[in-house]
Write an enzyme that holds these catalytic residues in place. Structure first.
Site, PDB file in Angstrom:
ATOM      1  N   CYS A  89       0.864  -1.181   0.000  1.00 36.34           N
ATOM      2  CA  CYS A  89       0.000   0.000   0.000  1.00 36.34           C
ATOM      3  C   CYS A  89       0.898   1.227   0.000  1.00 36.34           C
ATOM      4  CB  CYS A  89      -0.917  -0.005   1.217  1.00 36.34           C
ATOM      5  SG  CYS A  89      -2.042   1.419   1.295  1.00 36.34           S
ATOM      6  N   CYS A 252      -3.134   7.348  -4.985  1.00 37.24           N
ATOM      7  CA  CYS A 252      -2.913   5.912  -4.815  1.00 37.24           C
ATOM      8  C   CYS A 252      -1.489   5.527  -5.235  1.00 37.24           C
ATOM      9  CB  CYS A 252      -3.933   5.089  -5.585  1.00 37.24           C
ATOM     10  SG  CYS A 252      -3.819   3.305  -5.234  1.00 37.24           S
TER      11      CYS A 252
END
Length: 332
Positions: A89, A252
């Protein structure tokens, strides 16, 4: 039994990050990938309890710090999110590293540098500080590549789409403007959420990408709707869909990595090129194609992502088995 978790909450480029600084379970495994599997098998209730309502929300994500299993790493990170226990992530790493450094939970061997072991592999970190604040974090990410090209799906509500699938730490279905998809603002967030689940299911019915070196990393988990930039100085814009109802407020990190691999595969970026990625809300990451490489037998790139995070407060959370909603819930 009541389980107590001490958390540092904050955000990276607008998307939430919850660093669980106390209460992490002891995990078995000789790598962070194996520890991820152990967590999923025995402790996924912690993820749902901390990320789902009533203690979290549809966008909640975060992670835990662990001692690394490798001598060449400074720290290990395990990620949790509403969509699962992720291999990697990017926005979470930026937040967790920022909060960990600012609160003395991470002690680097070399100031300004870190090697971090995550389930997807080992990533290199370069960070900058001003006083006691971490002002930027740059991740040199795991090798990223295109897993499938020109996957055609027919989806109720938007029609025919041709999609590429790329990996940047998670697998993304990437949709560029075409046909009835004319841009992010023409759809809006609610419509994007409505359509994304359908498109993802249609892609999953046709392809199941598997990581060339780690078969536990498989399947399309995220969607990236690409668009032209909205403001000066950016090179592209996106809305990344994850979980069941979440649009990433940041650009992101793994999505940017996947997009860099996608653009390089299409010949639109080359080694050394910079790509400023804009989120749905206008926040930015700086991406770069750092190098070309091979992943298994697949051509790949080494991407980097740079951004910053802000801690917003401390949060002590209880998960009490006497609570009817001890392991969390989602409204669908």
């Amino acid at each position: 039994m009541r389980h107590t978790f001490f958390c540092i909450d904050g955000h990276t480029a607008g998307n939430p990050v919850r660093l669980v600084a106390g209460g992490a379970p002891l995990l078995k495994g000789g790598s962070m990938s194996e520890r991820r599997q152990d967590f999923l098998n025995r402790f996924d209730w912690i993820r749902t309890g901390l990320c789902f309502e009533p203690r979290g929300h549809d966008m909640m994500s975060g992670g835990f710090l662990y001692p690394p299993t490798r001598e060449d790493a400074d720290i290990g990170i395990l990620f949790i999110e509403t969509s699962g226990c992720l291999p990697m992530c990017g926005h979470g790493t930026i937040g967790i590293v920022t909060f960990g450094l600012e609160h003395g939970l991470i002690q680097p061997a070399v100031a300004g540098r870190l090697r971090v072991e995550v389930p997807a592999g080992v990533i290199d970190i370069a960070y900058e500080t001003a006083g006691d604040r971490v002002t930027s974090v740059k991740i040199t990410n795991v090798p990223s590549y295109v897993a499938a090209r020109d996957v055609t799906v027919e989806v109720d509500g938007i029609g025919t789409l041709t999609i590429d699938v790329a990996y940047g730490g998670n697998y993304y279905a990437i949709v560029e403007p075409q046909g009835n998809y004319t841009g992010l603002d023409d759809l809006g967030a609610a419509r994007l959420i409505e359509l994304s689940g359908r498109v993802r299911e249609a892609v999953r019915a046709k392809v199941e990408p598997v990581h060339p070196l780690d078969p536990t990393i498989r399947g399309v988990s995220h969607m990236l709707w690409a668009d032209k930039p909205k403001s000066d100085g950016a090179d592209g814009r996106n809305a990344v869909f994850y979980g069941d109802k979440a649009i990433d407020r940041s650009p992101c990190g793994t999505g940017t990595s996947a997009r860099l691999a996608h653009l390089a595969d299409r010949g639109r970026l080359k080694v050394g090129d910079r790509f400023v990625h804009e989120s749905y809300i206008g926040s930015r990451f700086i991406g770069r194609v750092e190098a070309a490489t091979i992943l298994g037998d697949r051509p790949a790139i080494i991407p980097s992502i740079e951004g910053s995070a802000i801690a917003t407060g401390f949060n002590t959370i209880w998960i009490d088995r006497d609570d009817r909603f001890w392991n969390g819930f989602q409204v669908k």
